[in-house]
Enzyme design. Structure first.
Site: not given
Ligand SMILES: N[C@@H](CCC[C@H](N)C(=O)O)C(=O)O
Length: 292
Positions: A90, A225
């Site tokens: 993440c 994200c």
């Molecule tokens: N939800 C994603 C993992 C988290 C990604 C995150 N929010 C970021 O900032 O990169 C997954 O399960 O692939």
């Protein structure tokens, strides 16, 4: 009993936690060096702690842990989405983890964090509330995938920047119906069984993108994200829309900086400690692990 895990006659036991946000992507962080939860117990904790109203509410739960004698990292983490699914990486969470690890004295300003996707180099700039990470090398790049969703044709792109991402360029990101479109892309059979995070991207100019992301494991739009911003900038660069330095404005209106340097991908943005609190395990339906 450890100083951060204590019992109260009325409510307890309690566990200290740190609520952080990285450009609006919010996380609860726990120091597992003291708590010593087994990885098999962590998914349940993520679901309970991240649950809105009943828990603290967050996009994910992060356990900071010892490096377990790995020479290439200063510490290790276990990252869980709000629904209890474990994710390899993440971007915003790693920036928050790096900031907290520095503030807790677990690592210096420049250090390496061990993730399931591989080691992540991090640098913290506490005076500016910024943290920068070097993501794992991008893989599985696929440009111009023709997808049909209920007889509508889409041209999408895919890359793994630590976790899998779809990128869909749109003329006006604000008008995208994410609750309707996000799950249809995320669960498209082409990306089964794991699925992908889905990024809707509007190109502003050669150095700026607008981004809204539907996140796997949160099963909804998040305010930002990090790996999604990196995936969007990387694909935008591969298609010659943008250069090697891109500012990505996310739904939370914060900016994430992405730099592409040959095979290296850097992500920079705010990483803030919002508050320190004590979780009441009884209210969350959780129990302390039986310490070895
Ligand atoms: N939800 C994603 C993992 C988290 C990604 C995150 N929010 C970021 O900032 O990169 C997954 O399960 O692939």
């Amino acid at each position: 009993m450890n100083q951060h895990i204590f019992t109260s006659d009325l409510f307890g036991p309690w566990v200290q936690c740190f609520k952080m946000q990285g450009s609006g992507n919010d996380f609860v962080l726990l120091d597992n060096r003291e708590l010593r939860l087994a990885p098999s117990e962590m998914a349940g904790w993520a679901r309970a702690v991240c649950r809105k109203a009943f828990g603290m509410g967050a996009d994910g739960l992060i356990f900071l842990d010892k490096s377990h004698d790995r020479a290439d990292v200063d510490y290790f983490w276990h990252f869980f989405n709000a629904d209890g699914s474990r994710a390899e990486m993440c971007g915003n969470g790693s920036r928050c983890a790096a900031r907290l690890a520095f503030e807790l004295g677990l690592a210096g300003k420049e250090h390496a964090l061990g993730t399931d996707a591989g080691p992540i180099k991090a640098e913290v700039f506490p005076e500016q509330d910024l943290a920068k990470v070097q993501l794992t090398p991008a893989r599985d790049l696929q440009l111009n995938i023709a997808l049909t969703l209920e007889e509508q044709a889409f041209n999408v792109h895919f890359v793994n920047t630590g976790v899998p991402h779809l990128v869909v360029f749109v003329p006006d990101v604000q008008s995208v119906n994410i609750p309707e479109l996000g799950p249809r892309f995320r669960y498209h059979p082409r990306f089964a069984p794991g699925g992908a995070n889905v990024n809707f991207v509007q190109i502003v100019d050669s150095g700026n993108l607008l981004l809204r992301t539907y996140e796997r494991g949160v099963e909804g739009e998040t305010f930002a994200c990090g790996t999604g911003a990196a995936a969007s900038a990387l694909i935008s660069h591969a298609l010659a829309h943008t250069g090697v330095h891109v500012q990505v404005k996310t739904s939370g209106q914060d900016l994430l900086g992405i730099t592409i340097d040959n095979d290296s991908l850097f992500l920079t943005g705010k990483a803030m400690l919002v508050f320190v609190a004590n979780l009441n395990l009884r209210a969350l339906g959780l129990v302390l692990p039986t310490q070895p």
